[in-house]
Design an enzyme around this catalytic site. Structure first.
Site, PDB file in Angstrom:
ATOM      1  N   GLY A 169       0.812  -1.217   0.000  1.00 50.24           N
ATOM      2  CA  GLY A 169       0.000   0.000   0.000  1.00 50.24           C
ATOM      3  C   GLY A 169       0.837   1.254   0.000  1.00 50.24           C
ATOM      4  O   GLY A 169       0.528   2.234  -0.687  1.00 50.24           O
ATOM      5  N   ASP A 170       1.924   1.247   0.770  1.00 42.27           N
ATOM      6  CA  ASP A 170       2.837   2.389   0.807  1.00 42.27           C
ATOM      7  C   ASP A 170       3.648   2.507  -0.483  1.00 42.27           C
ATOM      8  O   ASP A 170       3.771   3.592  -1.064  1.00 42.27           O
ATOM      9  CB  ASP A 170       3.806   2.252   1.986  1.00 42.27           C
ATOM     10  CG  ASP A 170       3.177   2.629   3.311  1.00 42.27           C
ATOM     11  OD1 ASP A 170       2.390   3.584   3.338  1.00 42.27           O
ATOM     12  OD2 ASP A 170       3.484   1.978   4.307  1.00 42.27           O
ATOM     13  N   LEU A 171       4.219   1.393  -0.904  1.00 39.52           N
ATOM     14  CA  LEU A 171       5.183   1.458  -2.004  1.00 39.52           C
ATOM     15  C   LEU A 171       4.518   1.743  -3.348  1.00 39.52           C
ATOM     16  O   LEU A 171       5.053   2.507  -4.154  1.00 39.52           O
ATOM     17  CB  LEU A 171       5.989   0.162  -2.053  1.00 39.52           C
ATOM     18  CG  LEU A 171       6.832  -0.079  -0.794  1.00 39.52           C
ATOM     19  CD1 LEU A 171       7.494  -1.441  -0.838  1.00 39.52           C
ATOM     20  CD2 LEU A 171       7.879   1.004  -0.615  1.00 39.52           C
TER      21      LEU A 171
END
Length: 385
Positions: A169-171
């Site tokens: 989700g972050d990357l």
């Protein structure tokens, strides 16, 4: 030596953990001058072990290598003013606070763009800057749960849901933010104006989900590229090997390639039956190299299952310059890609918290020693000392 394609671009990076920092890291690898602004407590990835005597480790370095660093307390008198002054001189500002936090400090897009109309202001949140969920707290594991990543893996594997290992989700949000920033900088060349980029982690997870179209259309039948079904077998030495392709559909071909009798294959094998048959044949090969040699040229790829460290030790990795040691004992991925006419790659440096505070205030903002000492004394900024 050729310069990076973003040479001359200045980025103010207010982000923490993974989504924003990896965006800033890529921009730095492309030649931008990235100034990371950290609070006195530091980025949450700073203490992630292992860390060296300066409190710097590979996790923080992976996300923040090549950036200059200034420690600013936004809650202290004058803190927002320092950030605003840096934004006045910047091309890009990155932030991944909850929606509305920047406005509370007088650092909203509207306020900063009024001072610097060319500013590209990139905001990364879980659900975006608008709508009923804009103020929700989010982290990658929550996004995996709500955006279908965990559910899809469990459904297709017929297994209980398990959380992801990587911070997808972050990357994904961070990497797509790079594209958004570059597009906005290109558009600015034509219009002369910056803009506000609204990156929602939930949207980027769906966008990067290659199975999303099937689920959105309601289709729940057999799927191509069903990699979750591919067989993993072991050779006689215990080496795990991934056999590429659905083992049920390709069973006779795999059996023939591995020296078995394809005519003896069951007509409609279950997945478990197919894998069991292939495992029995794989045990007849001493090593992965022997198995790979047997199927070479048959369009039946077999890949040895190895670690990141094992790949990094190969001749291929050495030739590509896959890894860079930016501090003693701290290796990080060196670059996202290569370009034929520009330098792309990590600057071999990871800053301590506030390591460049004095030089940034002096060189970038023109403050004298007395002004800098006052800011330090009142807690607006900090240095490593």
């Amino acid at each position: 030596m050729t310069k990076g394609p973003l040479d001359g671009i200045r980025v103010v990076d207010l982000t923490r953990i993974f989504s924003g920092p990896i965006c800033g890291r890529v921009l730095a690898d492309l030649g931008a001058d990235v100034i990371k602004i950290e609070p006195p407590a530091g980025d949450l990835t700073r203490p992630v072990p292992p860390v060296d005597d300066d409190g710097i480790g590979p996790t923080f370095s992976h996300m923040n290598a090549g950036k200059r660093n200034i420690c600013v307390d936004l809650k202290a008198d004058g803190g927002p003013g320092v950030v605003a002054a840096l934004a006045d001189r910047a091309d890009v500002l990155l932030e991944n606070y909850r929606s509305g936090v920047m406005a509370r400090y007088g650092l909203s897009y509207e306020e900063l763009s009024a001072r610097n109309p060319r500013l590209v202001f990139c905001s990364i949140t879980g659900f975006g800057q608008t709508g009923p969920w804009s103020d929700r707290k989010t982290h990658a594991p929550l996004m995996h749960a709500e955006a279908g990543t965990i559910e899809l893996a469990a459904r297709l594997r017929g297994a209980e849901p398990l959380q992801e290992i990587h911070q997808h989700g972050d990357l994904y949000a961070g990497f797509l933010s790079v594209s958004a920033v570059l597009a906005a900088l290109y558009q600015r060349e034509h219009t002369g104006a910056g803009q506000h980029l609204d990156i929602a982690m939930a949207e980027t997870l769906i966008y990067a989900n290659d199975q999303a179209g099937n689920d959105l259309s309601g289709y729940d039948g057999p799927r191509e590229f069903d990699t979750w079904n591919y067989a993993v077998v072991h050779t006689a030495d215990g080496q795990a090997v991934s056999l590429v392709g659905n083992p049920q559909r390709l069973l006779p071909r795999w059996v023939d390639a591995l020296g078995g009798d394809p005519t003896a294959c069951p007509e409609n094998p279950t997945h478990e039956e197919a894998v069991t048959i292939l495992q029995e044949l794989a045990c007849g090969f001493a090593t992965h190299a022997d198995l790979a040699a047997a199927v070479e040229g048959l369009r039946l790829p077999a890949a040895r299952i190895g670690s990141v460290a094992e790949l990094a030790a190969t001749d291929w990795a050495q030739d590509r310059g896959l890894v860079a040691e930016i501090r003693p004992g701290i290796p990080v991925p060196a670059k996202p890609f290569a370009m034929s006419d520009a330098t792309v790659g990590v600057t071999p440096r990871t800053a301590r918290l506030g390591e460049d505070t004095r030089s940034i205030l002096a060189d970038d903002l023109g403050k004298n020693d007395e002004e800098i000492d006052k800011l330090i004394a009142q807690g607006t900024v900090q240095t490593p000392d």
